[in-house]
Design a protein around this motif. Structure first.
Motif, PDB file in Angstrom:
ATOM      1  N   MET A  47       0.827  -1.184   0.000  1.00 33.66           N
ATOM      2  CA  MET A  47       0.000   0.000   0.000  1.00 33.66           C
ATOM      3  C   MET A  47       0.876   1.254   0.000  1.00 33.66           C
ATOM      4  SD  MET A  47      -3.319  -0.639   0.291  1.00 33.66           S
ATOM      5  CE  MET A  47      -3.946  -2.245  -0.054  1.00 33.66           C
ATOM      6  N   ARG A  48       0.407   2.234  -0.712  1.00 30.62           N
ATOM      7  CA  ARG A  48       1.145   3.478  -0.813  1.00 30.62           C
ATOM      8  C   ARG A  48       0.972   4.349   0.437  1.00 30.62           C
ATOM      9  NH1 ARG A  48       0.160   7.440  -5.812  1.00 30.62           N
ATOM     10  NH2 ARG A  48       1.457   9.116  -5.086  1.00 30.62           N
ATOM     11  N   TYR A  49      -0.245   4.325   1.014  1.00 28.79           N
ATOM     12  CA  TYR A  49      -0.544   5.114   2.208  1.00 28.79           C
ATOM     13  C   TYR A  49      -1.086   4.205   3.297  1.00 28.79           C
ATOM     14  CZ  TYR A  49      -0.701   8.766  -1.381  1.00 28.79           C
ATOM     15  OH  TYR A  49      -0.405   9.584  -2.432  1.00 28.79           O
ATOM     16  N   ASP A  50      -0.827   4.588   4.543  1.00 26.39           N
ATOM     17  CA  ASP A  50      -1.476   3.916   5.663  1.00 26.39           C
ATOM     18  C   ASP A  50      -2.880   4.483   5.834  1.00 26.39           C
ATOM     19  OD1 ASP A  50       0.732   2.255   6.493  1.00 26.39           O
ATOM     20  OD2 ASP A  50       1.689   4.077   7.222  1.00 26.39           O
ATOM     21  N   VAL A  51      -2.989   5.809   5.662  1.00 30.59           N
ATOM     22  CA  VAL A  51      -4.266   6.496   5.881  1.00 30.59           C
ATOM     23  C   VAL A  51      -4.533   7.481   4.756  1.00 30.59           C
ATOM     24  CG1 VAL A  51      -5.589   7.983   7.449  1.00 30.59           C
ATOM     25  CG2 VAL A  51      -3.927   6.364   8.386  1.00 30.59           C
ATOM     26  N   CYS A  52      -5.736   7.428   4.227  1.00 32.20           N
ATOM     27  CA  CYS A  52      -6.237   8.437   3.293  1.00 32.20           C
ATOM     28  C   CYS A  52      -7.256   9.239   4.096  1.00 32.20           C
ATOM     29  CB  CYS A  52      -6.897   7.759   2.099  1.00 32.20           C
ATOM     30  SG  CYS A  52      -7.656   8.896   0.938  1.00 32.20           S
ATOM     31  N   LEU A  53      -6.994  10.512   4.335  1.00 35.17           N
ATOM     32  CA  LEU A  53      -7.823  11.355   5.185  1.00 35.17           C
ATOM     33  C   LEU A  53      -8.771  12.184   4.332  1.00 35.17           C
ATOM     34  CD1 LEU A  53      -8.389  12.367   8.054  1.00 35.17           C
ATOM     35  CD2 LEU A  53      -6.467  13.918   7.798  1.00 35.17           C
ATOM     36  N   VAL A  54     -10.064  12.115   4.661  1.00 33.41           N
ATOM     37  CA  VAL A  54     -11.113  12.761   3.869  1.00 33.41           C
ATOM     38  C   VAL A  54     -11.887  13.736   4.743  1.00 33.41           C
ATOM     39  CG1 VAL A  54     -13.208  12.349   2.520  1.00 33.41           C
ATOM     40  CG2 VAL A  54     -11.325  10.713   2.420  1.00 33.41           C
ATOM     41  N   ALA A  55     -11.992  14.999   4.307  1.00 33.42           N
ATOM     42  CA  ALA A  55     -12.732  16.022   5.038  1.00 33.42           C
ATOM     43  C   ALA A  55     -13.175  17.117   4.073  1.00 33.42           C
ATOM     44  CB  ALA A  55     -11.864  16.620   6.148  1.00 33.42           C
ATOM     45  N   THR A  56     -14.134  17.920   4.498  1.00 34.22           N
ATOM     46  CA  THR A  56     -14.592  19.041   3.680  1.00 34.22           C
ATOM     47  C   THR A  56     -13.610  20.206   3.782  1.00 34.22           C
ATOM     48  OG1 THR A  56     -15.843  20.042   5.485  1.00 34.22           O
ATOM     49  CG2 THR A  56     -17.033  18.479   4.075  1.00 34.22           C
ATOM     50  N   GLU A  57     -13.781  21.165   2.915  1.00 31.65           N
ATOM     51  CA  GLU A  57     -12.949  22.377   2.964  1.00 31.65           C
ATOM     52  C   GLU A  57     -13.163  23.117   4.276  1.00 31.65           C
ATOM     53  OE1 GLU A  57     -10.079  24.877   2.010  1.00 31.65           O
ATOM     54  OE2 GLU A  57     -10.642  23.253   0.660  1.00 31.65           O
ATOM     55  N   ALA A  58     -14.388  23.134   4.784  1.00 26.49           N
ATOM     56  CA  ALA A  58     -14.686  23.818   6.048  1.00 26.49           C
ATOM     57  C   ALA A  58     -13.952  23.184   7.221  1.00 26.49           C
ATOM     58  CB  ALA A  58     -16.197  23.794   6.308  1.00 26.49           C
ATOM     59  N   ASP A  59     -13.607  21.911   7.112  1.00 31.41           N
ATOM     60  CA  ASP A  59     -12.920  21.190   8.183  1.00 31.41           C
ATOM     61  C   ASP A  59     -11.422  21.047   7.928  1.00 31.41           C
ATOM     62  OD1 ASP A  59     -15.361  20.764   9.524  1.00 31.41           O
ATOM     63  OD2 ASP A  59     -15.783  19.030   8.258  1.00 31.41           O
ATOM     64  N   ARG A  60     -10.912  21.798   6.999  1.00 30.03           N
ATOM     65  CA  ARG A  60      -9.527  21.649   6.570  1.00 30.03           C
ATOM     66  C   ARG A  60      -8.515  21.892   7.694  1.00 30.03           C
ATOM     67  NH1 ARG A  60      -7.243  19.456   1.941  1.00 30.03           N
ATOM     68  NH2 ARG A  60      -5.062  19.954   2.070  1.00 30.03           N
ATOM     69  N   THR A  61      -8.762  22.880   8.557  1.00 27.69           N
ATOM     70  CA  THR A  61      -7.833  23.171   9.647  1.00 27.69           C
ATOM     71  C   THR A  61      -7.691  21.971  10.581  1.00 27.69           C
ATOM     72  OG1 THR A  61      -8.394  25.514   9.538  1.00 27.69           O
ATOM     73  CG2 THR A  61      -7.329  24.753  11.547  1.00 27.69           C
ATOM     74  N   LYS A  62      -8.822  21.380  10.976  1.00 24.20           N
ATOM     75  CA  LYS A  62      -8.784  20.191  11.845  1.00 24.20           C
ATOM     76  C   LYS A  62      -8.183  19.008  11.094  1.00 24.20           C
ATOM     77  CE  LYS A  62     -11.250  21.314  15.633  1.00 24.20           C
ATOM     78  NZ  LYS A  62     -11.674  20.814  16.868  1.00 24.20           N
ATOM     79  N   ALA A  63      -8.500  18.864   9.819  1.00 25.36           N
ATOM     80  CA  ALA A  63      -7.953  17.756   9.027  1.00 25.36           C
ATOM     81  C   ALA A  63      -6.436  17.870   8.927  1.00 25.36           C
ATOM     82  CB  ALA A  63      -8.590  17.739   7.637  1.00 25.36           C
ATOM     83  N   ASP A  64      -5.930  19.085   8.743  1.00 21.28           N
ATOM     84  CA  ASP A  64      -4.477  19.299   8.707  1.00 21.28           C
ATOM     85  C   ASP A  64      -3.830  18.867  10.019  1.00 21.28           C
ATOM     86  OD1 ASP A  64      -4.324  20.321   6.112  1.00 21.28           O
ATOM     87  OD2 ASP A  64      -4.581  22.400   6.767  1.00 21.28           O
ATOM     88  N   LEU A  65      -4.473  19.198  11.118  1.00 18.46           N
ATOM     89  CA  LEU A  65      -3.952  18.842  12.436  1.00 18.46           C
ATOM     90  C   LEU A  65      -3.973  17.327  12.653  1.00 18.46           C
ATOM     91  CD1 LEU A  65      -2.833  19.711  15.153  1.00 18.46           C
ATOM     92  CD2 LEU A  65      -5.174  20.096  15.917  1.00 18.46           C
ATOM     93  N   VAL A  66      -5.068  16.677  12.264  1.00 19.58           N
ATOM     94  CA  VAL A  66      -5.154  15.215  12.379  1.00 19.58           C
ATOM     95  C   VAL A  66      -4.062  14.566  11.538  1.00 19.58           C
ATOM     96  CG1 VAL A  66      -6.580  13.184  11.863  1.00 19.58           C
ATOM     97  CG2 VAL A  66      -7.612  15.178  12.973  1.00 19.58           C
ATOM     98  N   ALA A  67      -3.886  15.055  10.306  1.00 18.92           N
ATOM     99  CA  ALA A  67      -2.848  14.516   9.423  1.00 18.92           C
ATOM    100  C   ALA A  67      -1.455  14.688  10.048  1.00 18.92           C
ATOM    101  CB  ALA A  67      -2.911  15.189   8.062  1.00 18.92           C
ATOM    102  N   LYS A  68      -1.208  15.846  10.612  1.00 17.74           N
ATOM    103  CA  LYS A  68       0.092  16.106  11.251  1.00 17.74           C
ATOM    104  C   LYS A  68       0.346  15.132  12.403  1.00 17.74           C
ATOM    105  CE  LYS A  68       2.581  19.826  13.573  1.00 17.74           C
ATOM    106  NZ  LYS A  68       2.526  21.218  14.024  1.00 17.74           N
ATOM    107  N   ARG A  69      -0.686  14.895  13.212  1.00 16.98           N
ATOM    108  CA  ARG A  69      -0.540  13.975  14.349  1.00 16.98           C
ATOM    109  C   ARG A  69      -0.348  12.533  13.867  1.00 16.98           C
ATOM    110  NH1 ARG A  69      -3.206  16.517  19.031  1.00 16.98           N
ATOM    111  NH2 ARG A  69      -2.082  18.476  19.180  1.00 16.98           N
ATOM    112  N   LEU A  70      -1.050  12.147  12.811  1.00 13.44           N
ATOM    113  CA  LEU A  70      -0.885  10.786  12.271  1.00 13.44           C
ATOM    114  C   LEU A  70       0.519  10.602  11.703  1.00 13.44           C
ATOM    115  CD1 LEU A  70      -4.344  10.265  10.525  1.00 13.44           C
ATOM    116  CD2 LEU A  70      -3.529   9.145  12.614  1.00 13.44           C
ATOM    117  N   ARG A  71       1.021  11.622  11.017  1.00 14.74           N
ATOM    118  CA  ARG A  71       2.382  11.545  10.473  1.00 14.74           C
ATOM    119  C   ARG A  71       3.420  11.488  11.591  1.00 14.74           C
ATOM    120  NH1 ARG A  71       0.398  15.911   6.488  1.00 14.74           N
ATOM    121  NH2 ARG A  71      -0.348  14.624   4.758  1.00 14.74           N
ATOM    122  N   ALA A  72       3.147  12.164  12.710  1.00 16.11           N
ATOM    123  CA  ALA A  72       4.059  12.107  13.861  1.00 16.11           C
ATOM    124  C   ALA A  72       4.132  10.685  14.419  1.00 16.11           C
ATOM    125  CB  ALA A  72       3.610  13.081  14.941  1.00 16.11           C
ATOM    126  N   LEU A  73       3.086   9.905  14.196  1.00 12.75           N
ATOM    127  CA  LEU A  73       3.074   8.496  14.611  1.00 12.75           C
ATOM    128  C   LEU A  73       3.672   7.586  13.534  1.00 12.75           C
ATOM    129  CD1 LEU A  73      -0.479   8.410  16.209  1.00 12.75           C
ATOM    130  CD2 LEU A  73       1.726   8.409  17.412  1.00 12.75           C
TER     131      LEU A  73
END
Length: 126
Positions: free
Chosen positions: A1-27
């Motif tokens: 697999m190319r990715y462990d996680v594919c993260l899906v969110a709306t544009e309105a939720d982009r700030t939280k999605a960026d933060l979730v992605a950052k935390r997942l990458r830290a793991l």
């Protein structure tokens, strides 16, 4: 697999999605934050789902709105992931709930999640 996680969110939720992605990458999880689409899924969206071990869908008021194109896109991504090999992982950012056809799956709560606050739902999710 190319990715462990594919993260899906709306544009309105982009700030939280960026933060979730950052935390997942830290793991050390290879995380793809999909750019919000509008309406129908593109070939790139379908390829991202197929190239991922799991698809994390962030539900919110914006993602469950019936009159928004990017909400329809989030719903389409979730349905495609649910149809696959047990790839769908769902989390809510507020008091919203996934659509009824996806409500059977386990849902993690990220309500209150922020740059300085970790919530138990994220710990359970990761």
């Amino acid at each position: 697999m190319r990715y462990d996680v594919c993260l899906v969110a709306t544009e309105a939720d982009r700030t939280k999605a960026d933060l979730v992605a950052k935390r997942l990458r830290a793991l050390k999880l290879r995380t793809r934050l999909c750019p919000p689409g509008s309406g129908a899924l593109s070939d790139k969206d379908k390829a991202d789902i197929k190239a991922s071990r799991s698809v994390l869908v962030l539900w919110s008021k914006a993602a469950t709105a019936e009159d928004k194109d990017d909400a329809a896109w989030v719903n389409g991504m979730a349905l495609m992931a649910a149809a696959g090999d047990d790839r769908l992982v769902q989390a809510v950012l507020d008091k919203s709930a996934p659509p009824k056809k996806l409500a059977k799956e386990e849902v993690f709560s990220l309500s209150g999640f922020g740059p300085k606050r970790m919530v138990s739902g994220f710990v359970s999710l990761a």
